[in-house]
Design an enzyme around this catalytic site. Structure first.
Site, PDB file in Angstrom:
ATOM      1  N   HIS A  39       0.842  -1.209   0.000  1.00  0.00           N
ATOM      2  CA  HIS A  39       0.000   0.000   0.000  1.00  0.00           C
ATOM      3  C   HIS A  39       0.874   1.255   0.000  1.00  0.00           C
ATOM      4  O   HIS A  39       0.584   2.228  -0.693  1.00  0.00           O
ATOM      5  CB  HIS A  39      -0.873   0.051   1.263  1.00  0.00           C
ATOM      6  CG  HIS A  39      -1.878  -1.052   1.393  1.00  0.00           C
ATOM      7  ND1 HIS A  39      -1.863  -1.943   2.437  1.00  0.00           N
ATOM      8  CD2 HIS A  39      -2.927  -1.391   0.618  1.00  0.00           C
ATOM      9  CE1 HIS A  39      -2.880  -2.781   2.311  1.00  0.00           C
ATOM     10  NE2 HIS A  39      -3.526  -2.484   1.209  1.00  0.00           N
ATOM     11  N   SER A 187       0.191  -8.932   1.365  1.00  0.00           N
ATOM     12  CA  SER A 187      -1.261  -8.929   1.499  1.00  0.00           C
ATOM     13  C   SER A 187      -1.597  -8.730   2.967  1.00  0.00           C
ATOM     14  O   SER A 187      -0.892  -9.240   3.853  1.00  0.00           O
ATOM     15  CB  SER A 187      -1.821 -10.289   1.037  1.00  0.00           C
ATOM     16  OG  SER A 187      -3.123 -10.481   1.548  1.00  0.00           O
TER      17      SER A 187
END
Ligand code: PAF
Length: 285
Positions: A39, A187
Site C-alpha cells: 500500500h 497482502s
C-alpha cells in the site's frame, strides 16, 4: 499541513469539490487498511502524481461473503494514519459502515461476465461489493487518478471495465506487485498465516517462477503448465488449490495456448486463509 482524517461523506465531498475548484489534482488510493509496504508503495507513487493525496480506509462489508473474514479483518486506524502521514497522505477518508450504507441503501454496481470466473466463482457477489464501493468512493473523492495493486488482477480488470462502462472520469493505474524478500506477495491477509503456512505460501511465487521457466523454454500448452504447477503445489505444500488458470489479460477467458496476452492466476488456501498471486507469462508487469 498535518494529515486530516475525514469520516463523513459530506465533508469529504466538500473537501474534494474545494480542491477541484482551485485546480488541484486529486490522487486516490483505496484500501481496507492494515497498511503494508505494498500500500505504501502505491501512496508513494501517488504522492508524486498529484496535489491532494487521499487514502480511503474502509472494510467494505458488501464484498465479503457469508463465513468470510469481515469481522476478523485486521483494523488499526491509528497505526495506518501514522504510516500514511509518513508517506505524505493529505487526507484519510475512514467512514463507518452506516455512513457508506445508511438505512434504506439499495443500489449496487454489477459488472457482468469477467466477474463470474476465478475469484468471482469462489466468492459470489464479491466483485459486486467491490465495484459498488469503489464507484461510491470515486463519486465522493472525485479523483483524477486512482492507484490499485496488480496483485488483485481480476479486481483491477473489473474496476477498469466499470470506469469505462460508466464513463467515470478517472485514470486507473495498476502498480507492480510488492513482494517480501522471499517472494511472497504482500497482502493484509498474510497476518493470518502460521509460521508453517507462511513458509508453505512461498509455493505461490515459486509456481510463477516455474511457469515462467517453462514458457521461456518454449512450452505454450496451458494444460501442461497448469498440471506441472498442480503437481508442484500438492507435493511441496498442504495448500488446497482454489484455481490455477492461464487467461487472457483483458477478457479473463481461459487460454489453451500461451501468448503475449496471457496471465497466470493462482488462488490457494493455506488453512482458512486464501491467498492469490499472478504474473504475465510473456510480457513485463
Ligand atoms: O483491494 C482492496 O483493498 C479492496 O477490494 C478495495 C479496492 C479497497 C475495495 O474495498
Amino acid at each position: 499541513m498535518p494529515i486530516q482524517i475525514i469520516t463523513t461523506v459530506a465533508e469529504m465531498q466538500q473537501r474534494a469539490q474545494a480542491a477541484r475548484a482551485t485546480g488541484q489534482r486529486i490522487v486516490f488510493v483505496p484500501t481496507m487498511g492494515c497498511l503494508h509496504q505494498g500500500h505504501l508503495s502505491l501512496l508513494e507513487a501517488g504522492r508524486k502524481q498529484g496535489d491532494l493525496l487521499v487514502l480511503s480506509i474502509f472494510v467494505n462489508p458488501t464484498q465479503f461473503g457469508q463465513g468470510e473474514d469481515f469481522e476478523d479483518y485486521p483494523r488499526d486506524l491509528r497505526c495506518d494514519s501514522e504510516l500514511a502521514e509518513v508517506v505524505g497522505v493529505d487526507i484519510v477518508f475512514a467512514p463507518t459502515v452506516a455512513e457508506m450504507y445508511p438505512q434504506g441503501y439499495a443500489t449496487f454496481v454489477d459488472v457482468e461476465g469477467i466477474t463470474k470466473g476465478l475469484c468471482g466463482a469462489s466468492r459470489p457477489g464479491h466483485f459486486r461489493g467491490v465495484t459498488t464501493v469503489v464507484g461510491k468512493l470515486f463519486n465522493i473523492i472525485q479523483p483524477q487518478l486512482a492507484l490499485f495493486g496488480n496483485k488483485d488482477f481480476q479486481q483491477l480488470t473489473v474496476i477498469r471495465r466499470m470506469t469505462i462502462d460508466l464513463n467515470i472520469p478517472v485514470e486507473i493505474i495498476g502498480m507492480p506487485i510488492f513482494r517480501e524478500p522471499d517472494g511472497l506477495a504482500m497482502s493484509s491477509r498474510n497476518v493470518y498465516l502460521s509460521a508453517e503456512q507462511r513458509q508453505q505460501a512461498l509455493v505461490l511465487s515459486q509456481s510463477i517462477v516455474e511457469a515462467l521457466r517453462m514458457v521461456a523454454a518454449g512450452q505454450t500448452d496451458s494444460s501442461v503448465i497448469v498440471a506441472a504447477l498442480e503437481n508442484r503445489i500438492s507435493s511441496k505444500s498442504a495448500a488446497r488449490i482454489d484455481y490455477i488458470k492461464i487467461c487472457h489479460r483483458l477478457s479473463l477467458e481461459e487460454q489453451v495456448k500461451v501468448d503475449e496476452d496471457s496471465v497466470l492466476l493462482l488462488a490457494l488456501f493455506f488453512g482458512k486463509t486464501r491467498l492469490i498471486d499472478n504474473s504475465y507469462l510473456k510480457r513485463a508487469e
